[in-house]
Motif scaffolding. Structure first.
Motif, PDB file in Angstrom:
ATOM      1  N   GLU A  61      -3.982  -3.213  -6.496  1.00  0.00           N
ATOM      2  CA  GLU A  61      -4.701  -2.171  -5.767  1.00  0.00           C
ATOM      3  C   GLU A  61      -3.816  -1.563  -4.679  1.00  0.00           C
ATOM      4  N   LEU A  62      -3.185  -2.471  -3.934  1.00  0.00           N
ATOM      5  CA  LEU A  62      -2.350  -2.024  -2.818  1.00  0.00           C
ATOM      6  C   LEU A  62      -1.228  -1.128  -3.332  1.00  0.00           C
ATOM      7  N   LYS A  63      -0.619  -1.523  -4.449  1.00  0.00           N
ATOM      8  CA  LYS A  63       0.494  -0.741  -4.987  1.00  0.00           C
ATOM      9  C   LYS A  63       0.035   0.651  -5.407  1.00  0.00           C
ATOM     10  N   GLY A  64      -1.113   0.711  -6.088  1.00  0.00           N
ATOM     11  CA  GLY A  64      -1.632   2.004  -6.536  1.00  0.00           C
ATOM     12  C   GLY A  64      -1.980   2.905  -5.364  1.00  0.00           C
ATOM     13  N   ALA A  65      -2.681   2.336  -4.362  1.00  0.00           N
ATOM     14  CA  ALA A  65      -3.114   3.127  -3.212  1.00  0.00           C
ATOM     15  C   ALA A  65      -1.915   3.600  -2.401  1.00  0.00           C
ATOM     16  N   LYS A  66      -0.942   2.712  -2.235  1.00  0.00           N
ATOM     17  CA  LYS A  66       0.250   3.042  -1.448  1.00  0.00           C
ATOM     18  C   LYS A  66       1.021   4.191  -2.089  1.00  0.00           C
ATOM     19  N   LEU A  67       1.059   4.167  -3.422  1.00  0.00           N
ATOM     20  CA  LEU A  67       1.784   5.215  -4.152  1.00  0.00           C
ATOM     21  C   LEU A  67       1.145   6.581  -3.877  1.00  0.00           C
ATOM     22  N   ALA A  68      -0.199   6.618  -3.928  1.00  0.00           N
ATOM     23  CA  ALA A  68      -0.898   7.884  -3.680  1.00  0.00           C
ATOM     24  C   ALA A  68      -0.630   8.368  -2.255  1.00  0.00           C
ATOM     25  N   VAL A  69      -0.715   7.454  -1.285  1.00  0.00           N
ATOM     26  CA  VAL A  69      -0.509   7.833   0.111  1.00  0.00           C
ATOM     27  C   VAL A  69       0.918   8.337   0.332  1.00  0.00           C
ATOM     28  N   SER A  70       1.905   7.637  -0.256  1.00  0.00           N
ATOM     29  CA  SER A  70       3.284   8.060  -0.019  1.00  0.00           C
ATOM     30  C   SER A  70       3.562   9.413  -0.668  1.00  0.00           C
ATOM     31  N   GLU A  71       2.888   9.710  -1.790  1.00  0.00           N
ATOM     32  CA  GLU A  71       3.056  11.032  -2.406  1.00  0.00           C
ATOM     33  C   GLU A  71       2.551  12.133  -1.472  1.00  0.00           C
ATOM     34  N   TRP A  72       1.361  11.883  -0.855  1.00  0.00           N
ATOM     35  CA  TRP A  72       0.800  12.888   0.056  1.00  0.00           C
ATOM     36  C   TRP A  72       1.664  13.024   1.303  1.00  0.00           C
ATOM     37  N   ASN A  73       2.145  11.889   1.818  1.00  0.00           N
ATOM     38  CA  ASN A  73       2.991  11.940   3.010  1.00  0.00           C
ATOM     39  C   ASN A  73       4.287  12.689   2.739  1.00  0.00           C
ATOM     40  N   ALA A  74       4.835  12.494   1.524  1.00  0.00           N
ATOM     41  CA  ALA A  74       6.081  13.176   1.174  1.00  0.00           C
ATOM     42  C   ALA A  74       5.880  14.696   1.138  1.00  0.00           C
ATOM     43  N   LYS A  75       4.630  15.100   0.814  1.00  0.00           N
ATOM     44  CA  LYS A  75       4.335  16.545   0.764  1.00  0.00           C
ATOM     45  C   LYS A  75       3.931  17.076   2.143  1.00  0.00           C
ATOM     46  N   GLY A  76       4.036  16.229   3.158  1.00  0.00           N
ATOM     47  CA  GLY A  76       3.738  16.687   4.519  1.00  0.00           C
ATOM     48  C   GLY A  76       2.379  16.269   5.034  1.00  0.00           C
ATOM     49  N   GLY A  77       1.700  15.359   4.338  1.00  0.00           N
ATOM     50  CA  GLY A  77       0.421  14.846   4.800  1.00  0.00           C
ATOM     51  C   GLY A  77      -0.701  15.855   4.667  1.00  0.00           C
ATOM     52  N   ILE A  78      -1.740  15.701   5.494  1.00  0.00           N
ATOM     53  CA  ILE A  78      -2.881  16.614   5.465  1.00  0.00           C
ATOM     54  C   ILE A  78      -2.947  17.363   6.790  1.00  0.00           C
ATOM     55  N   ASN A  79      -2.946  18.667   6.739  1.00  0.00           N
ATOM     56  CA  ASN A  79      -2.930  19.511   7.947  1.00  0.00           C
ATOM     57  C   ASN A  79      -1.807  19.099   8.896  1.00  0.00           C
ATOM     58  N   GLY A  80      -0.682  18.747   8.315  1.00  0.00           N
ATOM     59  CA  GLY A  80       0.465  18.359   9.131  1.00  0.00           C
ATOM     60  C   GLY A  80       0.387  16.959   9.707  1.00  0.00           C
ATOM     61  N   ARG A  81      -0.686  16.233   9.387  1.00  0.00           N
ATOM     62  CA  ARG A  81      -0.802  14.861   9.899  1.00  0.00           C
ATOM     63  C   ARG A  81      -0.432  13.872   8.807  1.00  0.00           C
ATOM     64  N   GLN A  82       0.337  12.854   9.192  1.00  0.00           N
ATOM     65  CA  GLN A  82       0.703  11.808   8.238  1.00  0.00           C
ATOM     66  C   GLN A  82      -0.493  10.883   7.997  1.00  0.00           C
ATOM     67  N   ILE A  83      -0.458  10.174   6.865  1.00  0.00           N
ATOM     68  CA  ILE A  83      -1.554   9.257   6.531  1.00  0.00           C
ATOM     69  C   ILE A  83      -1.022   7.826   6.617  1.00  0.00           C
ATOM     70  N   THR A  84      -1.768   6.955   7.297  1.00  0.00           N
ATOM     71  CA  THR A  84      -1.373   5.542   7.311  1.00  0.00           C
ATOM     72  C   THR A  84      -2.384   4.741   6.502  1.00  0.00           C
ATOM     73  N   LEU A  85      -1.869   3.708   5.832  1.00  0.00           N
ATOM     74  CA  LEU A  85      -2.736   2.827   5.043  1.00  0.00           C
ATOM     75  C   LEU A  85      -2.533   1.402   5.544  1.00  0.00           C
ATOM     76  N   ASP A  86      -3.558   0.853   6.215  1.00  0.00           N
ATOM     77  CA  ASP A  86      -3.428  -0.504   6.746  1.00  0.00           C
ATOM     78  C   ASP A  86      -4.160  -1.489   5.848  1.00  0.00           C
ATOM     79  N   VAL A  87      -3.580  -2.671   5.695  1.00  0.00           N
ATOM     80  CA  VAL A  87      -4.101  -3.643   4.740  1.00  0.00           C
ATOM     81  C   VAL A  87      -4.913  -4.729   5.438  1.00  0.00           C
ATOM     82  N   PHE A  88      -6.077  -5.040   4.890  1.00  0.00           N
ATOM     83  CA  PHE A  88      -6.929  -6.128   5.390  1.00  0.00           C
ATOM     84  C   PHE A  88      -7.158  -7.116   4.260  1.00  0.00           C
ATOM     85  N   ASP A  89      -6.887  -8.392   4.507  1.00  0.00           N
ATOM     86  CA  ASP A  89      -6.993  -9.416   3.464  1.00  0.00           C
ATOM     87  C   ASP A  89      -8.400 -10.021   3.430  1.00  0.00           C
TER      88      ASP A  89
END
Lengths: 385, 289
Positions: A61-89
């Motif tokens: 799950e983490l790998k799939g979600a991280k991939l999506a987030v890094s793709e969006w961040n590489a394109k400049g995030g959303i409205n110029g804001r970066q996206i962070t993904l924090d993990v909770f076990d």
């Protein structure tokens, strides 16, 4: 002693404050939330088992979600804001899950990805609903729909869809009527048991054996010997990856040659490794994501996944990737809304994903189809016919 | 009839593994009067080490097991050395200390090998033996043989060697043992080392039967502990009988009570313990607390 009393008083005040905070959250979820300020990164939480027996699900799950987030961040995030993904076990534990839900709510996360376990998600759902945090889960139990939370979304079909498709294939398509069932008594296994039994009953088929095992059972001789005596043509398997693998391995050792059939867990590499490729040969799998070669989108996803983690992509990573993409798309279309507005934006999102075309209804289910695959030569491939 | 016999066969091989775990618990208990709560985690470490040497380093299975046993033996020595200052001073702290070591080992396992597990292919090739319609896995026979051999060696060590006799003496009366010149600390260290070695043996053997993951030792540890209590905590034959009994009981309960098997297993266990609080062999040599 005095100090202790002081601490207790502080705790009482804290509890009171929390309780008030909770009620406010209930009356107007997300309205005027501190998290909706439009500076700094956009905070997403991922809650999943990162340790324990179900941690392989959490890792995918983490790998799939991280991939999506890094793709969006590489394109400049959303409205110029970066996206962070924090993990909770969550450790796959509902109690730990509920504590984490409170933590996620108090730390201003806009949405939560996960969990991969229906039982944990169901435990977390009331708190996330109260706090107005949209949650997109990889669980598939029909119990998720029964929660009736407008903040809870599924990134795949429910058990009913998996097992109805499977029953249609084996009973209607192949004419197999002599079917044995072995399922575990956990929330996933129970859901599978009920959904498949319902699909069989609707076709006038009664299983020749219906064995239930516990979730941490290690020796299945008794159940499997009983099944062997009934001589079934097919054995339905409703248990998680590792346990399913052990069941298949022991069944072959006991001389059972009938093929197995099941849903998502039976299509995973962990199942194949535990059972052994030879033992798992011929297993029929009902899954919305059979392989990495089904479409152009899945091919490019698999390539990116391989490049990032040096391993083959599979269903759970694909589901989490889809789910995260949907949340991010909704965040963009709603101009980084939060709470109820974000939930409505997710519901309104039409998304062409790896699993198919997502269109959410009021139950939080967005996709309603699976395909049938068969394990041949250690690989899951689409079934012929 | 066939189901019953096949169930017994299925239960015995896991029972042999429980017996090995129980032996480790009992050995440390009879020598020191201490329950080593890190024992289950040592089982997991042993399983990971054996599977790593077998799968990654491509050592033969027997050799991989021996290396794993040696390394975990050293871990046993380390645990004993750290806890030694507390010996005969604060018993509760020693107990908590073993729990602490368990948590540390758990974290180390996840740091080194990750939270996801691995499947270990059976080192013994060949189809199961078919006998009167019953099927016996060849690997199960190997597990039984090794477990039996380990038990015999342990009994010989305790009864025929000077060091073993010294450990027995410490178990009976550690003050008297000190008076006649036996090094109690060393005795305890050997108990911990051999106990850890047995844990590694159990973990290594169970790898190809089950799935090696960080939670493996937790499940085996609880059943092994129950086995030791059932046989009579501290008793060597008791650990073996208890292990096999728990294994077979578990399999039977699974056959008859399906989803409630775990509950039934422990209810039967509780009933037996209520009737015979000191277990089947009721030894309980040590009470030092």
């Amino acid at each position: 002693m005095k100090l202790l009393r002081g601490k207790r008083a502080v705790a009482a005040v804290l509890a009171a404050v929390l309780a008030t905070g909770g009620t406010t959250g209930c009356s107007a979820p997300g309205a005027g939330d501190k998290s909706s300020d439009d500076s700094g990164p956009i905070k997403l939480a991922l809650a999943d088992a990162q340790s324990g027996q179900l941690s392989s699900l959490g890792a995918w799950e983490l790998k799939g979600a991280k991939l999506a987030v890094s793709e969006w961040n590489a394109k400049g995030g959303i409205n110029g804001r970066q996206i962070t993904l924090d993990v909770f076990d969550t450790q796959g534990d509902p109690t730990i899950g509920t504590n984490l839900a409170r933590k996620i709510a108090s730390e201003g996360y806009l949405a939560m990805i996960g969990t991969a376990e229906s039982a944990v998600t169901i435990a977390m759902a009331p708190i996330l609903k109260q706090e107005g945090i949209p949650n997109i889960t990889s669980g598939q139990s029909t119990g998720l729909v029964a929660v009736k939370s407008e903040f809870l979304f599924l990134n795949g079909p429910t058990s009913t869809t998996y097992d109805e498709t499977l029953a249609k294939h084996v009973v209607d398509g192949q004419g197999i009527k002599q079917i044995a069932m072995i399922t575990n008594n956990g929330s996933y296994g129970k859901g599978e048991h009920d959904a498949f039994l319902k699909a069989l009953t609707a076709r006038g088929v009664t299983p020749v054996a219906d064995q239930v095992v516990t979730t941490d059972q290690k020796d299945f001789s008794a159940a499997l010997t009983t099944i062997r005596q009934k001589n079934p043509k097919l054995i339905f398997l409703g248990a998680e990856e590792v346990e399913s693998g052990l069941i298949v391995k022991q069944a072959r050792d006991l001389g059972i040659t009938a093929p197995f059939a099941g849903a998502a867990p039976q299509g995973t590499p962990v199942f194949l490794d535990t059972a052994g490729a030879k033992n798992a040969e011929g297993t029929i799998v009902s899954s919305p994501y059979l392989s990495n070669d089904i479409s152009e989108a899945s091919k490019s996803f698999a390539t990116a996944y391989k490049a990032a983690y040096n391993e083959e992509a599979e269903l759970h990573g694909a589901k989490a990737y889809d789910g995260t993409q949907i949340v991010l798309t909704a965040l963009k279309s709603s101009n980084v809304a939060s709470g109820k507005d974000l939930a409505e934006a997710i519901r309104g999102t039409k998304y062409e994903g790896l699993l198919g075309s997502f269109a959410y209804d009021e139950t939080g289910v967005g996709i309603r189809a699976t395909s049938i695959g068969v394990i041949r030569g250690g690989k899951l491939a689409a079934a012929a016919g | 009839m066939q189901v019953t016999l096949q169930t017994i066969i299925g239960g015995i091989s896991l029972g042999a593994v429980y017996a090995l775990v129980a032996l480790g618990f009992s050995l440390v208990y009879r020598t020191m009067g201490l329950v080593n709560f890190a024992h289950g985690n040592v089982v997991t470490v042993g399983a990971y080490l054996a599977s790593t040497f077998y799968l990654s380093t491509k050592l033969p299975f027997a050799l991989a097991m021996m290396v794993a046993i040696a390394v975990t033996g050293v871990i046993g020595l380390v645990i004993e050395r750290v806890l030694r200052p507390l010996e005969n001073k604060d018993f509760d702290l020693m107990l908590i200390g073993t729990i602490g070591f368990g948590i540390v080992l758990d974290a180390l396992i996840i740091m080194i090998w990750g939270a996801t597990g691995r499947a270990v292919p059976s080192p013994v090739a060949g189809a199961p033996i078919e006998l009167f319609g019953l099927r016996i896995r060849t690997y199960d026979l190997v597990v039984l043989a090794i477990a039996a051999l380990a038990t015999v060696l342990l009994v010989l060590f305790l009864s025929r060697t000077k060091r073993g006799a010294a450990m027995q003496a410490v178990a009976m009366d550690h003050e008297a043992a000190t008076a006649v010149g036996i090094h109690v600390g060393r005795s305890n260290a050997i108990a911990f080392m051999v106990g850890a070695g047995l844990a590694a043996l159990a973990g290594g053997l169970v790898g190809p039967l089950l799935y090696v993951s960080p939670t493996l030792g937790g499940a085996l540890g609880i059943k092994g502990f129950a086995a030791a209590i059932l046989g009579g905590f501290g008793s060597i034959p008791g650990a073996v009988v208890g292990g096999l009994a728990i294994g077979v009981l578990d399999s039977f309960a699974a056959g008859h009570f399906q989803g409630y098997s775990e509950l039934v297993t422990f209810l039967v266990f509780t009933a037996i313990i209520m009737i015979r609080p000191t277990g089947v062999f009721g030894e309980r040599t040590v009470n030092r607390a």
